[in-house]
Enzyme design. Structure first.
Site, PDB file in Angstrom:
ATOM      1  N   PRO A   1       0.885  -1.211   0.031  1.00  0.00           N
ATOM      2  CA  PRO A   1      -0.104   0.237  -0.054  1.00  0.00           C
ATOM      3  C   PRO A   1       0.807   1.197   0.264  1.00  0.00           C
ATOM      4  O   PRO A   1       1.634   1.402   0.820  1.00  0.00           O
ATOM      5  CB  PRO A   1      -0.631  -0.043   1.280  1.00  0.00           C
ATOM      6  N   GLU A   2       0.401   2.171  -0.924  1.00  0.00           N
ATOM      7  CA  GLU A   2       1.135   3.221  -1.104  1.00  0.00           C
ATOM      8  C   GLU A   2       0.008   4.431  -0.870  1.00  0.00           C
ATOM      9  O   GLU A   2      -0.985   4.175  -0.869  1.00  0.00           O
ATOM     10  CB  GLU A   2       2.304   3.531  -2.380  1.00  0.00           C
TER      11      GLU A   2
END
Ligand code: ZN
Length: 271
Positions: free
Chosen positions: A2-3
Site C-alpha cells: 500500500p502506498e
C-alpha cells in the site's frame, strides 16, 4: 504494497459508513504488529465517535472525538468493511466494531502495519511531525524539489523515498514517476536542473492522480462480505518489469539496487 493512492482509496471507501459513526468496541486478536498495539487502545476507543477521516502521506488518520487513531498499513495491510456477523480469517487481526453494524477490519499477513493513538493533534506525532509536503498539494512544487536537493549527493530515487522531501511516495510510484519524467533513478539528486525538477514534480502528481483514479474505480466493490479492497494495479511501465521490453521503446528494462530497494528503469527513455 500500500502506498499513498491505496491509502487515499481506503479513506474514500471507508468514509460513507465510518464518518460520524460511533465505535462500540474494539477486538484485538493479534496485538503484535510493527509496534505492539497499546493494551489500553480498546478502552480508549470504546464509545468514541469518528468525526474525521483523512490521510497524511501513507498514514490513514481516523479522527475521533477524543484523539486520532493513526493507521499505517505497512507492507501488506488493508482495511475492509464487513458486517459484524462475518467471521474473521487468520490474518485479520483487529476489528473496530461500529454501532451501525459495520466493522472496520484490519488484515495484515506480514504484520508490518501499526495502530497508534495520538491524543493530541496527529501532525505533532513523532511519525508525522517531520513529513514533507503532500505530493498532490501546491507546497510540493519544482522550486521546493530544486531547493531541497541542492547539496544532496544521494540518488534522486533515494531522495524521493525520504518522507521529509515529499510525504508518502513509495517504491512503486517513485520508479514510475522517474520513468515518466525521463530521469534515471541513480542520478545524483543535486544534479537535477530546474527544468528536470519541474518535469519530475509533474510526473509524480500525474502518476499518483492516475493511481487514485484507478483505485476509485475499484471502490464499488469495497463494501460487503467480500469487501476487500484488492490493491488495484495501475498499468506499470517499469516497476517489477526487469528484463521485459520498455512499453515506450522496446529496450529491456533494467534493475539496480539503490539503498536496499530495487530501482527499475529504461536505459534509453531515462537519462
Ligand atoms: Zn524505453
Amino acid at each position: 504494497m500500500p502506498e499513498l493512492p491505496e491509502v487515499e482509496t481506503t479513506v474514500r471507501g471507508l468514509a460513507p459508513r465510518v464518518l460520524g459513526a460511533r465505535i462500540c468496541r474494539v477486538a484485538v486478536r493479534e496485538p503484535r504488529l510493527r509496534w505492539p498495539i497499546a493494551p489500553e487502545l480498546a478502552d480508549i476507543l470504546a464509545g468514541a465517535q469518528v468525526v474525521n477521516l483523512g490521510r497524511r502521506g501513507k498514514y490513514l488518520l481516523l479522527g475521533c472525538d477524543r484523539g486520532t487513531l493513526i493507521v499505517h498499513l505497512g507492507m501488506s495491510g488493508s482495511l475492509r468493511l464487513v458486517r459484524e456477523e462475518v467471521a474473521p480469517t487468520v490474518h485479520e487481526h483487529v476489528d473496530l466494531i461500529l454501532e451501525n453494524g459495520w466493522v472496520v477490519r484490519l488484515r495484515d499477513p506480514r504484520r508490518f502495519g501499526a495502530l497508534l493513538w495520538a491524543p493530541e493533534a496527529p501532525k505533532s506525532h513523532p511519525l508525522l511531525a517531520r513529513l514533507g509536503p503532500e505530493p498532490l498539494e501546491p507546497g510540493f512544487n519544482a522550486q521546493w524539489l530544486y531547493r531541497r536537493t541542492r547539496g544532496r549527493k544521494a540518488t534522486i530515487k533515494q531522495a524521493l523515498m525520504d518522507g521529509r522531501l515529499v510525504a508518502g511516495l513509495g517504491n512503486i510510484y517513485a520508479n514510475e514517476a522517474l520513468f515518466h519524467a525521463g530521469i534515471r533513478p541513480d542520478t545524483p539528486a543535486e544534479r537535477l536542473s530546474r527544468l528536470r525538477c519541474a518535469r519530475l514534480v509533474a510526473a509524480i502528481k500525474k502518476t499518483l492522480r492516475l493511481a487514485i483514479r484507478a483505485g476509485g474505480s475499484s471502490l464499488r466493490d469495497y463494501v460487503g462480505s467480500t469487501g476487500e479492497l484488492g490493491y488495484f494495479q495501475l498499468k506499470l511501465w517499469v516497476y517489477d518489469r526487469a528484463g521485459m521490453p520498455c512499453r515506450a521503446c522496446g529496450t529491456l528494462i533494467r534493475v539496480r539496487r539503490l539503498g536496499q530497494r530495487s530501482s527499475f528503469y529504461c536505459p534509453v527513455c531515462q537519462r
